[in-house]
Scaffold this active site. Sequence first.
Site, mmCIF file in Angstrom:
data_model
loop_
_atom_site.group_PDB
_atom_site.id
_atom_site.type_symbol
_atom_site.label_atom_id
_atom_site.label_comp_id
_atom_site.label_asym_id
_atom_site.label_seq_id
_atom_site.Cartn_x
_atom_site.Cartn_y
_atom_site.Cartn_z
ATOM 1 N N CYS A 153 0.848 -1.256 0.135
ATOM 2 C CA CYS A 153 0.213 0.007 0.079
ATOM 3 C C CYS A 153 0.938 1.269 0.098
ATOM 4 C CB CYS A 153 -0.908 0.173 1.251
ATOM 5 S SG CYS A 153 -0.177 0.120 2.853
ATOM 6 N N CYS A 200 3.318 1.631 2.902
ATOM 7 C CA CYS A 200 4.661 0.947 2.646
ATOM 8 C C CYS A 200 5.688 1.728 1.925
ATOM 9 C CB CYS A 200 4.428 -0.373 2.112
ATOM 10 S SG CYS A 200 3.159 -1.419 2.792
ATOM 11 N N ASP A 206 10.627 25.173 -33.094
ATOM 12 C CA ASP A 206 11.549 25.449 -33.948
ATOM 13 C C ASP A 206 11.119 25.288 -35.422
ATOM 14 O OD1 ASP A 206 14.289 25.886 -35.058
ATOM 15 O OD2 ASP A 206 14.186 23.647 -35.394
ATOM 16 N N ASP A 219 18.733 23.836 -30.776
ATOM 17 C CA ASP A 219 17.475 23.774 -30.053
ATOM 18 C C ASP A 219 17.427 23.301 -28.527
ATOM 19 O OD1 ASP A 219 15.683 24.788 -32.195
ATOM 20 O OD2 ASP A 219 15.886 22.779 -32.791
#
Length: 811
Positions: A34, A37, A497, A702
């Site tokens: 769970c 944990c 771009d 870029d």
Amino acid sequence: MSTTATAINNNAADATRDAGASETVRIPVSGMTCAACSARVQRALEKQPGVTDANVNLMMKTATVRFDPRQVSAERLVGTIEATGYGAQLASPDQTAFEEQEARDRASAEEFTELRRKAIVSGVAGVIAMIVSMPLMAPGVSDMAGGHAHTGVVADPFMRWAMESLSPALRAVMPWLYAIPASVISWSLLLVTLGVMAWAGRHFYTRAWAAFRHHSADMNTLVAVGTGAAFVYSVLATVAPTFFTSRGVAPDVYYEAVIIIIALILTGNAFEARAKKQTASALRALVQLQPKTARVLRQDVDGREVEVDAPIDTLEPGETVIVRPGERVPVDGVLLSGESAVDESMLTGESLPVAKRAGDTVIGGTINRTGAFQYRATTLGADSVLARIVQLMRDAQGSRAPIQKLADRISGIFVPVVLSLAIATFVVWYVAADTAPAVRAFAAAVAVLIIACPCAMGLAVPTAVMVSTGKGAELGVLIKGGEALQRAGDLGTIVLDKTGTVTEGRPTVTDLVAAPSITMDTARVLQLVASLETLSEHPLADAIVRHARDGGTALSVPEAFESLTGRGAIGVVDGLALAVGNATLMADYAVEVSPLSGDAERLASEGKTPMYVAVDGALAAVIAVADPIKASSREAIARFHALGLQVVMLTGDNRRTAEAVARAAGIDRVVAEVLPDGKVAEIERLQRTGQVVAMVGDGINDAPALAKADVGMAIGTGTDIAVEAGDVVLMRGDLRAAAQAVELSRRTMRTMKQNLFWAFIYNVIGIPIAAGVLYPAFGLLLSPILASAAMAFSSVSVVTNSLRLRHARIA
């Protein structure tokens, strides 16, 4: 190897080093059930010196830790996890992503099979126990050795309904059952219940004890305390009924409730395991693309070259592999002979087969559609493109989205709060109940413990991330993590771009205008420029080189070359100093461009990119290159607008050319003639206005903007640097994939919020109802059995909601 393949290879690894001394390691963790944990393990890791980031994923059952190896070792991190009560071990360094995923699939299948078997057996035992226990609930039936007559007060509403509905029919059909002494029935139920708890429910109690030993609590604690208390109460009633009768309390037993609660929780766990297995279907499908054998040319004992079907793990780089029509390409490589069309849709999302001829690269796992060919194997095993894609997806699915932090904070205190509420519920009922207060208080407290479910909170976000990244892979979109997924869902502006992103990135030379004073012919100018550009990777340079070579021009080897980002290139060819680029570059070298500025403006107004050429410091010509807009770009930009995004184009090209492209593509705003730092500045300006900004690009220039943007989307056909800088990799050179990434991210965010809402609201509403808040007004009290059913299926509902993303239609 293509730039996409190389970039993917450079992007993924089990343990990686960053620019400093930090390393990242992924550690498989067992025993987590769970959110409490995973939160406990994560807190323990984060407290270790040298750990800069820890992410424990409940779905993947892994801990991904970034740490400084000078302060803490990976082995110590494993010890830290084990100290919290969970199992951990470092993955084998020789294990490939394929092997790791196959092992995980086997473990998931085994977990589901075991849970299903235990759920069925305990469910059957629970039904039998409920039927057998009916005589014990009938008023006036003599109880055990003490001879106490049952009061007829049944605290569990479900069992009361069952007794009232079924007992008369059961007495008529099975009268002998009511003749069995109550003590025999109780002792028989005790033994059956003990067997179910020791076999089917064993892990609840062993894990709860491990958590207790480490001063913590989780879902197993709630189940163990709830069912354990009911069992101990029942054993005491069976062994020493006078303990209750002397206090005026009926010695009721809850054996059937314990068994049915365990059965229902296991049923829910089995459904959850099956649903979680389905969330990894896209990853599993990728793993299955890898063929097990390859047809290889090898020498026999006589030295003759023969075809051999060899296991894939025996191949060596440089071996010649044969692929026939309809077969999968076994490993990555480069074509030596033959031509074909290869279906790469399973990796790139591109529906049309890609033509391949000698010198082209092929990727393992793709399908050869037409002709046969031979190729040289290059990257194998863990270094292959497919293995790296699998690794990238595993890393992404194991990452956390920021929205998960709220669930983590609540999970950290959830179990102690529920335990406190259960105690408070018992006290209130014991004090306030008018009849059988101890029995009613006990039943209500057990219902509170059983209905509370931290699991749903732990699964709400990771399941959505897993399904979404898998869906993205099917579309040719690799999303590198939950954080990128969440940010992409909040985008307001997308920056593009131009070259290679909006346009084809494979332009052609359209014009070459010589300067009035030049004495050199245009063919010689073209030869010089093309020779210089052979060392450049820019698409415009490639267009010039291709144009020259297609015309039969013999090119020289440059004696010097330097790329000047955003301006052009300079160098020396055949002893002549060359400068090729925009007006800014010419100004840097004091070259007067006015004789050709009118031609350059005319060409730019036509949407072409003019580049000045200077030879030995004198203007020689202007060469124009046109890069056509991709057919898909207009559709993609229209889709961006439909998603409510502002579309901006950034380019180093001249403004007139950029504006012509923007008008044709439908782009909102253009920022032209900018260097890489100018692109970064524009991204920062947009971010200062409060916009969440994505950048889509494919070139080296870029990369800074991709890294600066909130979400960097790298075109997979671009350069390695751009792909590494991106948060999202678009495996095909198509802007529609970026639109799909945004839409998928938004749908995923909606699913995450729905999951968290239902996980929270379930507990907010369910726990008070289990405590009996509706009893004063409506006389409603929740059965612990029904509470266990609700808890079991709360997690299933969250996983099922996430699975809807698999079938989402993304335009």
